[in-house]
Design a protein around this motif. Structure first.
Motif, mmCIF file in Angstrom:
data_model
loop_
_atom_site.group_PDB
_atom_site.id
_atom_site.type_symbol
_atom_site.label_atom_id
_atom_site.label_comp_id
_atom_site.label_asym_id
_atom_site.label_seq_id
_atom_site.Cartn_x
_atom_site.Cartn_y
_atom_site.Cartn_z
ATOM 1 N N ILE A 65 12.754 -11.703 -1.959
ATOM 2 C CA ILE A 65 13.514 -11.100 -0.779
ATOM 3 C C ILE A 65 12.887 -9.713 -0.750
ATOM 4 O O ILE A 65 12.902 -8.865 -1.711
ATOM 5 C CB ILE A 65 15.043 -11.068 -1.249
ATOM 6 N N MET A 66 12.738 -9.127 0.333
ATOM 7 C CA MET A 66 12.347 -7.770 0.648
ATOM 8 C C MET A 66 13.156 -7.197 1.704
ATOM 9 O O MET A 66 13.612 -8.004 2.803
ATOM 10 C CB MET A 66 10.848 -7.628 0.949
ATOM 11 N N ARG A 67 13.816 -6.040 1.503
ATOM 12 C CA ARG A 67 14.678 -5.394 2.408
ATOM 13 C C ARG A 67 14.395 -4.000 2.618
ATOM 14 O O ARG A 67 14.202 -3.317 1.673
ATOM 15 C CB ARG A 67 16.083 -5.717 1.844
ATOM 16 N N GLN A 68 14.644 -3.528 3.775
ATOM 17 C CA GLN A 68 14.630 -2.185 4.276
ATOM 18 C C GLN A 68 15.657 -1.608 5.074
ATOM 19 O O GLN A 68 15.951 -2.310 6.011
ATOM 20 C CB GLN A 68 13.009 -1.795 4.862
ATOM 21 N N ASN A 123 14.417 6.155 3.593
ATOM 22 C CA ASN A 123 14.451 4.545 3.679
ATOM 23 C C ASN A 123 14.932 4.065 2.316
ATOM 24 O O ASN A 123 14.702 4.804 0.996
ATOM 25 C CB ASN A 123 13.044 4.129 3.648
ATOM 26 N N ASN A 124 15.493 3.031 2.477
ATOM 27 C CA ASN A 124 16.110 2.390 1.162
ATOM 28 C C ASN A 124 15.185 1.050 1.028
ATOM 29 O O ASN A 124 15.294 0.470 2.125
ATOM 30 C CB ASN A 124 17.675 1.886 1.310
ATOM 31 N N LEU A 125 14.583 1.012 0.138
ATOM 32 C CA LEU A 125 13.698 -0.230 -0.089
ATOM 33 C C LEU A 125 14.385 -1.013 -1.350
ATOM 34 O O LEU A 125 14.770 -0.466 -2.435
ATOM 35 C CB LEU A 125 12.273 0.357 -0.418
ATOM 36 N N TYR A 126 14.143 -2.369 -1.129
ATOM 37 C CA TYR A 126 14.686 -3.313 -2.118
ATOM 38 C C TYR A 126 13.875 -4.655 -2.296
ATOM 39 O O TYR A 126 13.498 -5.119 -1.161
ATOM 40 C CB TYR A 126 16.198 -3.655 -1.786
ATOM 41 N N ALA A 127 13.382 -5.092 -3.380
ATOM 42 C CA ALA A 127 12.803 -6.193 -3.414
ATOM 43 C C ALA A 127 13.338 -7.036 -4.763
ATOM 44 O O ALA A 127 13.729 -6.603 -5.634
ATOM 45 C CB ALA A 127 11.267 -5.809 -3.590
ATOM 46 N N ARG A 128 13.360 -8.302 -4.601
ATOM 47 C CA ARG A 128 13.706 -9.276 -5.664
ATOM 48 C C ARG A 128 13.065 -10.690 -5.549
ATOM 49 O O ARG A 128 12.684 -11.155 -4.503
ATOM 50 C CB ARG A 128 15.216 -9.613 -5.515
ATOM 51 N N PHE A 129 12.593 -10.799 -6.831
ATOM 52 C CA PHE A 129 11.730 -12.163 -7.292
ATOM 53 C C PHE A 129 12.515 -12.680 -8.257
ATOM 54 O O PHE A 129 12.927 -12.245 -9.288
ATOM 55 C CB PHE A 129 10.335 -11.678 -7.681
ATOM 56 N N ARG A 130 12.896 -14.001 -7.907
ATOM 57 C CA ARG A 130 13.501 -14.873 -8.946
ATOM 58 C C ARG A 130 13.120 -16.422 -9.061
ATOM 59 O O ARG A 130 12.876 -16.954 -7.777
ATOM 60 C CB ARG A 130 15.010 -14.761 -8.822
ATOM 61 N N GLN A 163 15.461 -7.623 6.790
ATOM 62 C CA GLN A 163 15.175 -8.680 5.190
ATOM 63 C C GLN A 163 14.423 -9.750 5.860
ATOM 64 O O GLN A 163 14.502 -10.288 6.630
ATOM 65 C CB GLN A 163 16.452 -8.828 4.751
ATOM 66 N N LEU A 164 13.507 -10.002 4.938
ATOM 67 C CA LEU A 164 12.943 -11.606 4.874
ATOM 68 C C LEU A 164 13.106 -12.023 3.450
ATOM 69 O O LEU A 164 13.109 -11.454 2.396
ATOM 70 C CB LEU A 164 11.407 -11.449 5.301
#
Length: 699
Positions: A145-148, A178-185, A692-693
């Motif tokens: 997941i990638m979010r801005q 900018n608020n940047l967020y990434a998650r890998f699981r 978000q994607l």
């Protein structure tokens, strides 16, 4: 043969009900879950952490053929009688071979089944297929997941700094908005879980600076966890949480308090070790933990060495040497200005702990003990205030507890007693019961001394921490038929010592009543009323008065809500809510009216809302849960006068790739400046966008 025939009959009987619904198997009706569990939102509740733990429950569904009463209680959906009926059915008939079979269990109605479906699976074998590396590589529960997101109006912190009289520049944010967020699981329920979370808050720099320990993203969390490796029930390295007993020692995890669900939420469940995957920069362990099953006894050991943000101060000791001490810990996780960056990772917190958990062969009795030792890298000394003199100080703390849980027919008894290094004690004892298939009761008594110190406690309480409180809670739920439901609770509490903004011992109460009417799955109507009676300091003095003078504040909240499905694709939601606050011979009021429209066309989804609000003051702010992109939580507090609206869309390109986009804006009609300090905006509106994607592997 008889069981197979029953299942075929149930399938045809329920197909007309199950097929034709907009509900998709494996998805959560998060709005209804929030309505039931949270009831009335509060500022001191950490909803991001709660929301993250809902995700953990969703991604690690319960295997109904290998579960226990303790595990079923952890999802806060099933009543005591329903849990007993489930295990009596399994004892008589054997393992379930279809989820449709749930309809044949006494006390399981369709509403309950729809609620638990996202959190349960059937796996008769429980065997792992292939080597670990192959299972990881081929897991269907693997995603990125990638979010801005950002606020588009310019806050003062992003403007050019001013020059002071001494020639120095005023403080400003060092990064972009900018608020940047990434998650890998990658994970598989009850088998393994590994992943990482990255986060950069607005105003923080995206920078590689080893001197300040900043490496691109400001926050980096990671974990690798294995489950059910022979007698090893769980082994984890990286970031994790623990939840055991009633949360007096290890209380991290999915634990809610007072809300529309008045029975099941008062109890904490022993779920043990859980990976930590949130972006909050506090409240977790970093290190290793493991659980080993030795017959009926499960042994868990943990060790952690985690950095914490803190303000270090210097003083001269008796030999006139400089000595550092911690004057405060910072939990915001923000590192936008030089001062905030200076707090970053200044403190080391070391933890070592253990849990012993015994479960009888019948699974009706559980007994356990907890121990946690905590040491800071420097002594902790708070700035002295009249209300905090019994709070923790020093460099070390240890806390120990004993807990139990016992099921007797439709009665569930539970409790935990703990003592910290200071000698302060904490106690929680409660009971849940299905007095009748249509009537459930819950009772809970708690007592926390003013010097009871628990850094990771999250027991049921009126305050945000289990300290300086006494209370007793009564909850009722009456469901005469599938259309009507009445929930009620009453909570009486007292604070034997002073609190922040309450500079004298005080007491109060709170009660809530909700009546729900649902004639069909496409219609839900409820009305709710809540009263809270609690003391606090009088801060406005017409003439000189003692600063310790209190008054009892009385707050009323009212909610009227309608959810209606127009057809399988379109639904609407209407809400009217209001409040009044009586304090110091003054009455203030507030209200909000909102209208939602939602569309679901499988690959494409759309949600929108328009809300009008008008409040006299901050005490009457209105909390409205909003739909957001996947796994992002939003409950804005509407204060003042104006309107708020948002648009949310989701598009599923293919089974692997999905996109979300959200636009929201609050327009005020009673001000030209929003916020204070570096968060201040010159203007009367605030606009936010979120993109978000999500990419799902092996789909």
């Amino acid at each position: 043969m008889k069981k197979c025939c029953s299942l075929i009959f149930l399938f045809f009987l329920s197909s007309n009900v199950l097929i034709g619904q907009t509900y998709r198997k494996g998805e959560i009706n998060i709005e209804m879950l929030v309505e039931d569990l949270f009831g009335m939102q509060r500022d001191d509740q950490d909803y991001e952490d709660l929301y993250e733990n809902i995700l953990q429950l969703f991604l690690n569904p319960i295997n109904l053929n290998r579960t226990s009463p303790e595990e079923l209680k952890s999802i806060f959906i099933l009543s005591p009688s329903q849990i007993n009926s489930f295990f009596e059915y399994q004892s008589d008939v054997g393992k379930l071979i279809s989820l449709y079979e749930l309809q044949s269990i006494p006390h399981f109605d369709l509403e309950t089944i729809y609620k638990i479906l996202p959190f349960v699976v059937l796996d008769a074998s429980g065997k792992k297929q292939g080597p670990l590396l192959d299972r990881i590589a081929n897991s269907k529960d693997a995603y990125f997941i990638m979010r801005q997101n950002r606020i588009w109006e310019t806050r003062r912190g992003f403007t050019t700094p001013d020059t002071l009289n001494n020639g120095r520049l005023t403080s400003r944010y060092m990064g972009d908005p900018n608020n940047l967020y990434a998650r890998f699981r990658i994970q598989h329920s009850k088998d393994f879980s590994l992943g990482f979370t990255l986060d950069k808050d607005p105003g923080e720099q995206f920078i590689w600076d080893p001197e300040t320990r900043r490496y691109g993203f400001n926050f980096f969390s990671y974990h690798f966890t294995l489950y059910n490796q022979g007698k090893w029930k769980a082994i984890t390295i990286g970031d994790y949480q623990m939840q055991t007993g009633q949360g007096l020692v290890f209380g991290a995890g999915f634990a809610v308090g007072k809300g529309g669900e008045t029975i099941t939420t008062i109890r904490r469940s022993t779920v043990g070790i859980r990976p930590y995957t949130a972006a909050l920069e506090f409240g977790f362990f970093r290190g290793a933990a493991a659980s080993y099953q030795a017959g009926p006894l499960q042994i868990t050991l943990m060790a952690s060495n985690a950095p914490r943000d803190g303000n270090l101060s210097l003083r001269l000791d008796t030999l006139e040497r400089e000595e550092a001490f911690i004057s405060s810990l910072q939990s915001s996780g923000l590192h936008r200005t030089p001062t905030e960056i200076g707090y970053r990772r200044q403190v080391k917190e070391q933890n070592a702990g253990a849990n012993l958990h015994f479960q009888s062969r019948s699974k009706n009795l559980q007994i356990g003990s907890n121990s946690l030792f905590t040491r800071f890298s420097q002594p902790f000394e708070r700035r002295p205030q009249v209300y905090n003199q019994f709070e923790f100080s020093g460099q070390e703390n240890h806390i120990h507890s004993l807990y139990f849980a016992y099921n007797f027919q439709n009665y569930f008894f539970f409790g935990e007693s703990a003592i910290s290094k200071s000698g302060g004690k904490g106690n929680v004892f409660g009971m849940m019961s299905s007095l009748h298939p249509k009537l459930s009761l819950s009772l809970l008594w708690r007592s926390f001394d003013r010097d009871f110190h628990s850094f990771y406690g999250n027991a049921f309480s009126e305050g945000s921490r289990p300290i300086n409180e006494r209370g007793i809670y009564l909850g009722l739920n009456f469901k005469p038929n599938r259309k009507y439901n009445w929930s009620f609770y009453y909570d009486q509490f007292s604070f034997p010592w002073l609190k922040f903004r309450t500079y004298a011992p005080s007491q109060g109460y709170e009660w809530l009543s909700r009546i729900t009417y649902s004639p069909s799955r496409k219609t839900l109507l409820f009305a709710q009323i809540r009263e809270e009676f609690k003391a606090r300091n009088i801060s406005e003095y017409p003439v000189f008065q003692s600063p310790y003078l209190l008054d009892q504040g009385k707050k009323w909240n009212y909610v009227f809500n309608l959810d209606y499905g127009l057809n399988p694709n379109w639904s609407i939601k209407s809400r009217v809510m209001g409040s009044s606050f009586h304090f110091n011979n003054k009455v203030t009021r507030g209200f909000a009216i909102s209208q939602d429209i939602n569309a679901d066309f499988q690959k494409w989804r759309f949600s929108g809302r328009l809300a009008l609000f008008d409040t006299d003051d901050f005490d009457n702010r209105q909390f409205l849960y909003e739909r957001n992109v996947l796994w992002l939580f939003s409950i804005p507090a509407l204060n003042g006068q104006g309107l708020r609206y948002y648009l949310l869309s989701q598009y599923r390109v293919n089974p692997k790739l999905s996109f979300w986009a959200r636009f929201s804006r609050t327009q005020f009609t009673d001000r030209d400046i929003i916020g204070t300090g570096l968060q201040q905006i010159q203007g009367n509106r605030i606009t936010e966008t979120v993109f978000q994607l999500r990419y799902q592997f092996n789909r």
